[in-house]
Scaffold this motif. Structure first.
Motif, PDB file in Angstrom:
ATOM      1  N   GLY A   7       0.824  -1.200   0.000  1.00 30.69           N
ATOM      2  CA  GLY A   7       0.000   0.000   0.000  1.00 30.69           C
ATOM      3  C   GLY A   7       0.858   1.249   0.000  1.00 30.69           C
ATOM      4  O   GLY A   7       1.565   1.515   0.974  1.00 30.69           O
ATOM      5  N   ASP A  28       1.437  -2.471  -4.712  1.00 31.65           N
ATOM      6  CA  ASP A  28       0.247  -1.630  -4.807  1.00 31.65           C
ATOM      7  C   ASP A  28      -0.387  -1.852  -6.174  1.00 31.65           C
ATOM      8  O   ASP A  28       0.298  -1.720  -7.198  1.00 31.65           O
ATOM      9  CB  ASP A  28       0.591  -0.146  -4.619  1.00 31.65           C
ATOM     10  CG  ASP A  28      -0.642   0.710  -4.404  1.00 31.65           C
ATOM     11  OD1 ASP A  28      -1.481   0.780  -5.323  1.00 31.65           O
ATOM     12  OD2 ASP A  28      -0.775   1.310  -3.316  1.00 31.65           O
ATOM     13  N   PRO A  29      -1.671  -2.193  -6.226  1.00 29.55           N
ATOM     14  CA  PRO A  29      -2.297  -2.491  -7.523  1.00 29.55           C
ATOM     15  C   PRO A  29      -2.559  -1.259  -8.378  1.00 29.55           C
ATOM     16  O   PRO A  29      -2.873  -1.395  -9.569  1.00 29.55           O
ATOM     17  CB  PRO A  29      -3.616  -3.171  -7.131  1.00 29.55           C
ATOM     18  CG  PRO A  29      -3.910  -2.676  -5.760  1.00 29.55           C
ATOM     19  CD  PRO A  29      -2.582  -2.465  -5.095  1.00 29.55           C
ATOM     20  N   TYR A  30      -2.412  -0.060  -7.795  1.00 27.05           N
ATOM     21  CA  TYR A  30      -2.799   1.147  -8.517  1.00 27.05           C
ATOM     22  C   TYR A  30      -1.652   2.126  -8.781  1.00 27.05           C
ATOM     23  O   TYR A  30      -1.765   2.972  -9.663  1.00 27.05           O
ATOM     24  CB  TYR A  30      -3.907   1.882  -7.740  1.00 27.05           C
ATOM     25  CG  TYR A  30      -5.088   1.006  -7.430  1.00 27.05           C
ATOM     26  CD1 TYR A  30      -5.953   0.590  -8.436  1.00 27.05           C
ATOM     27  CD2 TYR A  30      -5.329   0.583  -6.129  1.00 27.05           C
ATOM     28  CE1 TYR A  30      -7.044  -0.227  -8.157  1.00 27.05           C
ATOM     29  CE2 TYR A  30      -6.416  -0.227  -5.834  1.00 27.05           C
ATOM     30  CZ  TYR A  30      -7.269  -0.633  -6.845  1.00 27.05           C
ATOM     31  OH  TYR A  30      -8.336  -1.439  -6.557  1.00 27.05           O
ATOM     32  N   GLN A  31      -0.575   2.039  -8.024  1.00 25.78           N
ATOM     33  CA  GLN A  31       0.521   2.993  -8.147  1.00 25.78           C
ATOM     34  C   GLN A  31       1.557   2.501  -9.157  1.00 25.78           C
ATOM     35  O   GLN A  31       2.105   1.399  -9.004  1.00 25.78           O
ATOM     36  CB  GLN A  31       1.199   3.216  -6.784  1.00 25.78           C
ATOM     37  CG  GLN A  31       0.282   3.833  -5.738  1.00 25.78           C
ATOM     38  CD  GLN A  31      -0.002   5.292  -6.006  1.00 25.78           C
ATOM     39  OE1 GLN A  31       0.684   5.951  -6.795  1.00 25.78           O
ATOM     40  NE2 GLN A  31      -1.017   5.831  -5.353  1.00 25.78           N
ATOM     41  N   ASP A  32       1.862   3.323 -10.156  1.00 23.63           N
ATOM     42  CA  ASP A  32       2.802   2.925 -11.203  1.00 23.63           C
ATOM     43  C   ASP A  32       4.208   2.674 -10.655  1.00 23.63           C
ATOM     44  O   ASP A  32       4.954   1.860 -11.210  1.00 23.63           O
ATOM     45  CB  ASP A  32       2.866   3.999 -12.294  1.00 23.63           C
ATOM     46  CG  ASP A  32       1.590   4.084 -13.106  1.00 23.63           C
ATOM     47  OD1 ASP A  32       0.838   3.086 -13.123  1.00 23.63           O
ATOM     48  OD2 ASP A  32       1.339   5.143 -13.711  1.00 23.63           O
ATOM     49  N   ARG A  37       2.074  -5.801  -8.190  1.00 20.62           N
ATOM     50  CA  ARG A  37       0.648  -5.487  -8.090  1.00 20.62           C
ATOM     51  C   ARG A  37      -0.020  -6.251  -6.946  1.00 20.62           C
ATOM     52  O   ARG A  37      -0.983  -5.768  -6.353  1.00 20.62           O
ATOM     53  CB  ARG A  37      -0.053  -5.814  -9.410  1.00 20.62           C
ATOM     54  CG  ARG A  37       0.348  -4.860 -10.532  1.00 20.62           C
ATOM     55  CD  ARG A  37      -0.300  -3.483 -10.331  1.00 20.62           C
ATOM     56  NE  ARG A  37       0.196  -2.494 -11.306  1.00 20.62           N
ATOM     57  CZ  ARG A  37       1.105  -1.569 -11.020  1.00 20.62           C
ATOM     58  NH1 ARG A  37       1.643  -1.508  -9.810  1.00 20.62           N
ATOM     59  NH2 ARG A  37       1.502  -0.712 -11.928  1.00 20.62           N
ATOM     60  N   HIS A  38       0.456  -7.461  -6.658  1.00 22.28           N
ATOM     61  CA  HIS A  38      -0.157  -8.292  -5.617  1.00 22.28           C
ATOM     62  C   HIS A  38       0.942  -8.920  -4.771  1.00 22.28           C
ATOM     63  O   HIS A  38       2.024  -9.241  -5.283  1.00 22.28           O
ATOM     64  CB  HIS A  38      -1.033  -9.382  -6.235  1.00 22.28           C
ATOM     65  CG  HIS A  38      -2.108  -8.844  -7.145  1.00 22.28           C
ATOM     66  ND1 HIS A  38      -3.246  -8.227  -6.670  1.00 22.28           N
ATOM     67  CD2 HIS A  38      -2.186  -8.807  -8.502  1.00 22.28           C
ATOM     68  CE1 HIS A  38      -3.985  -7.838  -7.696  1.00 22.28           C
ATOM     69  NE2 HIS A  38      -3.369  -8.176  -8.815  1.00 22.28           N
ATOM     70  N   THR A  54      -2.605  -0.829   3.930  1.00 22.32           N
ATOM     71  CA  THR A  54      -3.717  -0.914   2.986  1.00 22.32           C
ATOM     72  C   THR A  54      -5.019  -0.455   3.647  1.00 22.32           C
ATOM     73  O   THR A  54      -5.094  -0.321   4.870  1.00 22.32           O
ATOM     74  CB  THR A  54      -3.891  -2.361   2.518  1.00 22.32           C
ATOM     75  OG1 THR A  54      -4.276  -3.168   3.648  1.00 22.32           O
ATOM     76  CG2 THR A  54      -2.609  -2.905   1.925  1.00 22.32           C
ATOM     77  N   TRP A 148     -13.038   5.223   0.286  1.00 28.15           N
ATOM     78  CA  TRP A 148     -13.345   4.148   1.230  1.00 28.15           C
ATOM     79  C   TRP A 148     -13.432   4.575   2.690  1.00 28.15           C
ATOM     80  O   TRP A 148     -13.908   3.810   3.536  1.00 28.15           O
ATOM     81  CB  TRP A 148     -12.293   3.038   1.110  1.00 28.15           C
ATOM     82  CG  TRP A 148     -10.884   3.472   1.413  1.00 28.15           C
ATOM     83  CD1 TRP A 148     -10.000   4.035   0.553  1.00 28.15           C
ATOM     84  CD2 TRP A 148     -10.197   3.389   2.667  1.00 28.15           C
ATOM     85  NE1 TRP A 148      -8.813   4.319   1.174  1.00 28.15           N
ATOM     86  CE2 TRP A 148      -8.891   3.918   2.476  1.00 28.15           C
ATOM     87  CE3 TRP A 148     -10.542   2.903   3.928  1.00 28.15           C
ATOM     88  CZ2 TRP A 148      -7.957   3.982   3.493  1.00 28.15           C
ATOM     89  CZ3 TRP A 148      -9.605   2.967   4.946  1.00 28.15           C
ATOM     90  CH2 TRP A 148      -8.325   3.504   4.722  1.00 28.15           C
TER      91      TRP A 148
END
Length: 308
Positions: A7, A28-32, A37-38, A54, A148
């Protein structure tokens, strides 16, 4: 110690920077800029511990995976579950594999929080009568705009978990249950102002809000032989600790005050503490089990409107 960060939000970036060269990867699944990713993509032989930063909903599954694979874990507070047995299962996993599961409550490392703890431990204050704490910041709009955060009991688990952990740090676990005194939704969908407390061997009042336009913390503790007071945290400084000796039969007390103007030391101190716990295979899930029990009961009161 080789660590990964899960995260890459505000807290994740702080944890990564504090870990420095210990950090061998970011998930992080969203940060380049993340390396993975996982978490399952990270080779298990490449790291020893994970710093989990997270959203709350992801924590239980991630911690189960990490502990099952014999990885030490630091997880951002709060660690909550509607099913208390899940926390007990995490504790068993950590014990079975001899690894640390530690929930981060960095305020325990505030210099004046430590001074309060020491003043209570050495008995110089005598029997404690009352404790009042206030924790406020001005993040209501940020929370409302989050994808969230503006849900459930809102500020209660967010800032209330810090205050409950501080009660544990200073006074130990109370025998009496906490009650919900107030819960307000002034600007947000979820409560952005709450007050809770108990009236037992020590009278405790805890107030938390997202509507304090200048970030602020204070604690006032009154006891048999004197009182102790904290004004603000180092990150919002200046931070002041005041210790007062009671005068009998009455009168102005002698006062010892110390003020700190310095950067926030708690993140680095807590990271070192975590590394020490990893060496011993110790954690603090017993605290989380109690905090979870208190917050789950109060959350039900909030959501069902059971408030005086």
């Amino acid at each position: 110690m080789r660590v990964i960060v899960l995260g890459l939000g505000i807290q994740g970036r702080k944890r990564r920077d504090i870990a420095g060269n210990d950090c061998v990867g970011v998930v992080d699944p969203y940060q380049d800029e993340a390396d993975y990713r996982h978490v399952a993509d990270v080779p298990l032989n490449s790291y020893d511990a994970a710093l989990v930063c997270t959203p709350d909903a992801a924590k239980m599954e991630l911690l189960t995976y990490l502990l099952t694979n014999r990885k030490h874990v630091l997880v951002e507070k709060p660690l909550l579950s509607e099913h208390p047995e899940e926390l007990a299962a995490l504790a068993r996993l950590a014990q079975t594999h001899g690894v640390t599961c530690y929930t981060a409550y960095n305020h325990r490392f505030e210099p004046h929080f430590v001074r309060m703890h020491e003043a209570l431990k050495d008995g110089s204050l005598g029997r404690v009568y009352t404790l009042r704490m206030f924790y406020g910041n001005g993040t209501a709009r940020l929370v409302r705009n989050s994808m969230w955060r503006d849900q459930g009991a809102g500020v209660l688990p967010d800032l209330g978990s810090h205050l409950l952990d501080t009660v544990l740090f200073w006074l130990g676990q109370p025998d009496e249950p906490f009650r919900l005194y107030s819960a307000n939704r002034f600007e947000n969908k979820a409560p952005d102002h709450c007050a809770i407390g108990l009236n037992g061997a020590v009278s405790i009042h805890l107030e938390m809000t997202l509507l304090s336009w200048r970030n602020h913390f204070f604690a006032d503790l009154f006891a048999e032989k004197g009182s102790a007071h904290i004004q603000s945290l180092c990150k919002w400084g200046p931070s002041t600790f005041i210790l007062r000796d009671r005068k009998l039969p009455s009168g102005r007390p002698d006062e010892n005050a110390a003020t700190l103007v310095q950067p926030d030391p708690t993140w680095a101190l807590e990271y070192r503490h975590f590394l020490e716990l990893c060496e011993r295979g110790e954690g603090n899930l017993a605290n989380d089990i109690w905090i979870n029990d208190v917050l789950q009961r109060l959350t039900r009161d909030v959501l069902e409107g059971r408030c005086p």
